[in-house]
Design an enzyme around this catalytic site. Structure first.
Site, mmCIF file in Angstrom:
data_model
loop_
_atom_site.group_PDB
_atom_site.id
_atom_site.type_symbol
_atom_site.label_atom_id
_atom_site.label_comp_id
_atom_site.label_asym_id
_atom_site.label_seq_id
_atom_site.Cartn_x
_atom_site.Cartn_y
_atom_site.Cartn_z
ATOM 1 N N LYS A 156 47.096 37.801 39.404
ATOM 2 C CA LYS A 156 45.766 37.185 39.389
ATOM 3 C C LYS A 156 45.895 35.789 39.963
ATOM 4 O O LYS A 156 46.805 35.043 39.578
ATOM 5 C CB LYS A 156 45.261 37.133 37.948
ATOM 6 C CG LYS A 156 43.978 36.326 37.761
ATOM 7 C CD LYS A 156 43.454 36.472 36.345
ATOM 8 C CE LYS A 156 42.293 35.540 36.109
ATOM 9 N NZ LYS A 156 41.642 35.752 34.813
HETATM 10 C C1 5RP Z 1 43.091 31.530 32.580
HETATM 11 C C2 5RP Z 1 42.694 32.920 32.829
HETATM 12 C C3 5RP Z 1 41.331 33.237 32.534
HETATM 13 O O1 5RP Z 1 41.187 34.535 32.079
HETATM 14 C C4 5RP Z 1 40.499 33.153 33.728
HETATM 15 O O2 5RP Z 1 40.890 32.238 34.686
HETATM 16 C C5 5RP Z 1 39.155 32.868 33.307
HETATM 17 O O3 5RP Z 1 38.269 33.392 34.159
HETATM 18 P P1 5RP Z 1 37.272 32.440 34.911
HETATM 19 O O4 5RP Z 1 38.084 31.424 35.654
HETATM 20 O O5 5RP Z 1 36.564 33.384 35.828
HETATM 21 O O6 5RP Z 1 36.355 31.840 33.885
HETATM 22 O O7 5RP Z 1 43.410 33.767 33.241
HETATM 23 O O8 5RP Z 1 44.296 31.312 33.091
#
Ligand code: 5RP
Length: 294
Positions: A206
């Site tokens: 991710k």
């Molecule tokens: C933090 C994460 C979070 O799940 C993610 O980044 C949160 O999602 P968004 O940025 O879309 O609010 O992995 O490290």
């Protein structure tokens, strides 16, 4: 040991030449066993090859984030439109009825160790055992990775440990690229971090969207899902989703841009239509407005 001064900045990413998947729809994952592939197939739809994860794990270091003050009220109405719940075991077991996970996957947040009260967030531990991940019916374990930060070594140990145990049980690991003071949001940084995490053996990575994103996805041998990041106007968030997918992302793992939207249920449907139905962001924004005004 390779001499880092002699690493040539190559530009030949082979953009536009898909990596051979050898019959399995999840990039780089054909050589795993049945259980791992079954879980990956719950995450990545075999028809579209893509996934829509809803991230609501923010509370593990932020407490009650804006929009997530009440998980029990906010998440269930979004559930019909997503493929994957991404949350902590506490949030899932306290606020999400198990029946809501019918035909859904679970990306279980399995690292923690700091809070917004710390200056440096980069020191985490694996905080959920593999037995607990199995009990939670996790389809992947999400571990934060802090490349270039003070906690780099411990986070590499964390993700490596999760990959070792996950591989023993057929549970994929999703390495989550962290950004912060030492970690710039540049293509160079994301190419480095995503590739490192893939080479440690994570089945999913991710990371954030950035310029030249097609070079990030092309040089990462496993699927990348993008984080949504801070709340944007809805049209901009939909543009980001569309552009990321067009540049090789295999899905989105979005939180604030859905649950902080003026109309979260409309927004999640618009994002879903981009991810799985292949519509563009203009059509998706029209859809969002229509659903919002119903
Ligand atoms: C933090 C994460 C979070 O799940 C993610 O980044 C949160 O999602 P968004 O940025 O879309 O609010 O992995 O490290």
């Amino acid at each position: 040991m390779a001499d880092k001064d002699n690493i040539k900045e190559t530009k030949d990413y082979g953009v536009g030449i898909p990596q051979a998947t050898n019959g399995f729809h999840v990039k780089g994952c054909n050589n795993y066993g049945w259980g791992m592939k079954s879980r990956l197939s719950k995450i990545f739809n075999p028809q579209s090859g893509r996934t829509l994860m809803l991230a609501f794990d923010h509370g593990y270091f932020l407490g009650p984030t804006s929009g997530l003050e009440r998980l029990d009220l906010k998440i269930p109405p979004l559930a019909p439109y997503i493929d994957v719940f991404m949350g902590t075991r506490g949030a899932l077991s306290a606020c999400i009825e198990p029946a809501l996970s019918y035909q859904k996957a679970v990306a279980l947040r399995c690292s923690s160790g700091s809070s917004i009260l710390n200056d440096d967030l980069s020191f985490e531990k694996v905080s959920v055992s593999i037995e607990e991940a199995v009990r939670m019916n996790a389809d992947c374990m999400a571990i934060q990775v802090f490349i270039g930060a003070k906690g780099q070594l411990s986070s590499i140990e964390n993700v490596s440990k999760a990959i070792d145990t996950g591989n023993s049980y057929g549970i994929p690991t999703m390495g989550v690229v962290a950004v912060g003071k030492e970690m710039e949001r540049t293509p160079q940084y994301f190419r480095l971090a995503t590739r490192m995490i893939a080479e440690f053996g994570a089945q999913i990575v991710k990371c954030y969207y950035c310029d030249d994103f097609e070079t990030v996805t092309a040089s990462c041998p496993v699927p990348i899902v993008i984080a949504g990041g801070k709340k944007l106007p809805e049209k901009e968030a939909l543009d980001m989703c569309y552009n990321a997918l067009a540049r090789g992302a295999a899905g989105v793992d979005m939180g604030r841009n859905i649950f902080q939207s003026d109309a979260p249920v409309a927004m999640v449907q618009a994002v879903r239509a981009i991810v799985h139905d292949g519509i563009d962001s203009k059509e998706a924004y029209d859809m969002y407005q229509e659903l919002k005004n119903k």
